[in-house]
Scaffold this motif. Structure first.
Motif, short mmCIF file in Angstrom:
data_model
loop_
_atom_site.label_atom_id
_atom_site.label_comp_id
_atom_site.label_asym_id
_atom_site.label_seq_id
_atom_site.Cartn_x
_atom_site.Cartn_y
_atom_site.Cartn_z
N ARG A 88 -6.25 0.04 7.37
CA ARG A 88 -7.31 -0.40 6.45
C ARG A 88 -7.99 -1.67 6.96
N ARG A 89 -7.22 -2.61 7.45
CA ARG A 89 -7.81 -3.87 7.92
C ARG A 89 -8.67 -3.63 9.17
N LEU A 90 -8.19 -2.76 10.08
CA LEU A 90 -8.98 -2.47 11.28
C LEU A 90 -10.29 -1.78 10.92
N LEU A 91 -10.26 -0.87 9.98
CA LEU A 91 -11.49 -0.21 9.55
C LEU A 91 -12.45 -1.20 8.88
N ASP A 92 -11.90 -2.07 8.05
CA ASP A 92 -12.74 -3.09 7.40
C ASP A 92 -13.49 -3.92 8.43
N GLU A 93 -12.80 -4.27 9.52
CA GLU A 93 -13.40 -5.13 10.52
C GLU A 93 -14.38 -4.40 11.44
N GLN A 94 -14.07 -3.16 11.83
CA GLN A 94 -14.83 -2.51 12.90
C GLN A 94 -15.66 -1.30 12.44
N HIS A 95 -15.22 -0.62 11.40
CA HIS A 95 -15.96 0.56 10.91
C HIS A 95 -16.00 0.51 9.39
#
Length: 568
Positions: free
Chosen positions: A295-302
């Protein structure tokens, strides 16, 4: 359920039809019941043989209903035109019983497979409605008179006609709904339940450990259908003994089959010993991976995908795989070695996907390393289906042809920049140390045979063509099956180039010798040396799966099946 209604009419009415109308003694009536039981047993054996050869259960369902309906119709016409005859009634009931014996295992298996998400509820509904319809049908024969077999015949005909109508209008068997567990397991399981313990000639001794097979709802449904046939024999035995012994008699109960009892398709009739292979656990994750991290990676990049629901789909040796909404998956490497493999997929799969005849998980989004997570990661399209290790194709010959065509399209000369893999696609001599180490843990009775197979494969002429593209990790857990057909090939992390025999080894993990021949024919360019090396690769990989699956029963099962196929 209409079939159960008809069957109950037969059971409740046949006694007075034969004993009261035709003057048959109770002992002689046991012989009548015996022929009906024999018809059901013969139909069950026919079902086992056809199902074992990959025939769809829906294909077996329709002729069963038609045969039973024909028998009931013949009985009605016979009583109406000729009158009551012992031979006629006996013959038509024999035909009807045969049709019913073919339908029961097919219908119950399909019903349980349709309800496999709630197998307990499905089993309760099937069983409950059987008793309900049986209770409704049983008294009707007597209510409409005891001076003719016509009520029994008409009730049978009406119920079977309704069953045929429901089959055509509602079930639509040609659409293939509810095809359950692999055909080879259905066939062996039916044979075991019908025949009973091993001391019965021609049958297979099995143990009680049935977790792998009966954990599937369709397996339970099939067990129920098969038990109906087996119990017919039990009733026959009880009736025959009762004619001479008022106390009746006991009967043997079949024992539950273990996974080891099911030999690989095409194996000879004897059971091979369980393999004494030790196992190591899956490698631990080198960084913490979780849904929260995704979830955090998606928030940041996608961020346009971050609102979609996320759930863990698999946590394998190399990657955490999460479902992202309805259309996507997220693949996060768990360790540095896997991160390199994900990079290979990101680089090469988009180029290969367009010329392959089956869908592959080419990345649709690429994630970059962050301060929290050190490696690249991918968002790929969700490909529907279940892995072939859990849901084998309905038609294995067609599946073999499909996979042969896929490998033919994949195995083209690779560029010099293709990923290098030190373990896949290499000459078999490079696998010798690992194979010899693994063979030390194989059951001693199999070790000499396995060693001879390995030495023959290693002595085969080496691949002398250009290095071709390889999947690198092709086994039944990386093949998807949807609606009974091979639908996709996944997990190209080990993509590399080299000897095509490495990929062709998959043929020993999923198919019988005859089906392997179909794959080889569809592939079109595997000479004898390549095929021999492929068998050697299957042996080498089966030992890898077995020795690294202490906490992964799925991969252990693949390894066991592959090793047995190689040894047979």
């Amino acid at each position: 359920m209409r079939l159960v209604f008809s069957f109950s009419a037969v059971r409740s009415g046949s006694s007075f039809v034969f004993e009261n109308l035709h003057g048959v003694s109770s002992t002689a009536y046991s012989l009548v019941f015996a022929t009906n039981a024999a018809a059901m047993l013969a139909a069950g054996a026919c079902f086992a043989r056809l199902a074992g050869r990959g025939t769809r259960l829906n294909t077996l369902l329709s002729p069963g209903v038609g045969t039973a309906l024909l028998g009931a119709l013949a009985q009605v016409l016979l009583v109406t035109t000729v009158g009551e005859t012992l031979a006629g009634t006996w013959t038509t009931l024999f035909v009807t019983a045969g049709g019913i014996g073919l339908v029961f295992p097919s219908a119950m298996s399909i019903g349980q497979a349709v309800g496999r998400t709630a197998p307990g509820a499905a089993s309760a509904l099937l069983g409950g409605f059987q008793f309900l319809f049986g209770a409704l049908a049983a008294p009707l024969v007597g209510v409409f008179g005891e001076d003719s077999s016509r009520p029994m015949a008409l009730i049978m005909l009406g119920a079977l006609a309704a069953a045929g109508l429901a089959l055509a209008v509602l079930a639509r068997p040609w659409e293939g709904h509810g095809e359950p567990v692999p055909a080879v397991q259905r066939a062996r399981f039916l044979r075991t339940l019908v025949c009973g313990p091993a001391r019965t000639p021609g049958c297979v001794q099995v143990s009680r450990d049935t977790v792998g097979f009966l954990s599937d709802g369709s397996g339970l449904g099939f067990a129920g259908g098969a038990l109906l046939v087996g119990r017919t024999l039990a009733v026959l035995t009880a009736l025959t003994r009762a004619a001479h012994d008022p106390s009746g008699g006991s009967r043997d109960r079949p024992t539950w089959p273990s996974r080891d009892s099911f030999r690989p398709p095409g194996a000879p009739g004897r059971r091979r010993r369980v393999l004494a292979v030790t196992g190591h656990r899956m490698p631990a994750a080198e960084v913490p991976v979780s849904v929260d991290l995704v979830r955090r990676l998606l928030d940041e990049q996608h961020p346009d995908l971050a609102h979609l629901p996320i759930g863990v789909l698999a946590n394998g040796w190399d990657n955490l795989v999460c479902r992202l909404g309805q259309e996507f998956l997220v693949r996060l490497p768990r360790r540095a070695l896997a991160a390199e493999l994900v990079a290979h997929e990101q680089r090469w799969l988009p180029e290969l996907a367009g010329r392959l005849p089956l869908p592959v998980p080419a990345p649709v989004r690429v994630g970059q390393p962050t301060a929290e997570y050190p490696w690249a990661w991918s968002v790929v399209s969700f490909l529907p289906g279940l892995i072939a290790a859990r849901s084998e194709p309905d038609d294995p010959w067609s599946a073999a042809t499909t996979l042969g065509g896929f490998l033919d399209a994949l195995h083209v000369p690779a560029p010099s920049q293709a990923p290098v893999n030190s373990f896949r696609g290499i000459p078999l001599a490079g696998r010798a140390e690992g194979v010899l180490t693994g063979l030390a843990h194989v059951d001693q009775a199999d070790r000499a045979t396995a060693l001879q197979i390995w030495e023959t494969a290693a002595a085969a002429p080496a691949w002398d063509g250009p290095p071709v593209w390889l999947h690198g990790d092709l086994h039944p857990a990386n093949i998807l099956v949807d609606r009974g057909r091979i639908s996709a090939v996944i997990d190209f992390g080990d993509i590399t180039s080299g000897d095509p025999a490495a990929d062709l080894s998959m043929a020993w993990m999923l198919f019988t010798p005859e089906q392997r021949a179909a794959l080889r024919q569809a592939y079109g360019r595997a000479d004898d040396a390549t095929w021999e090396r492929a068998r050697g690769w299957a042996l080498a990989l089966s030992l890898v799966f077995l020795s690294h699956s202490a906490d992964n029963p799925l991969m252990r099962g693949i390894g066991e099946r592959a090793l047995r196929s190689v040894l047979e």
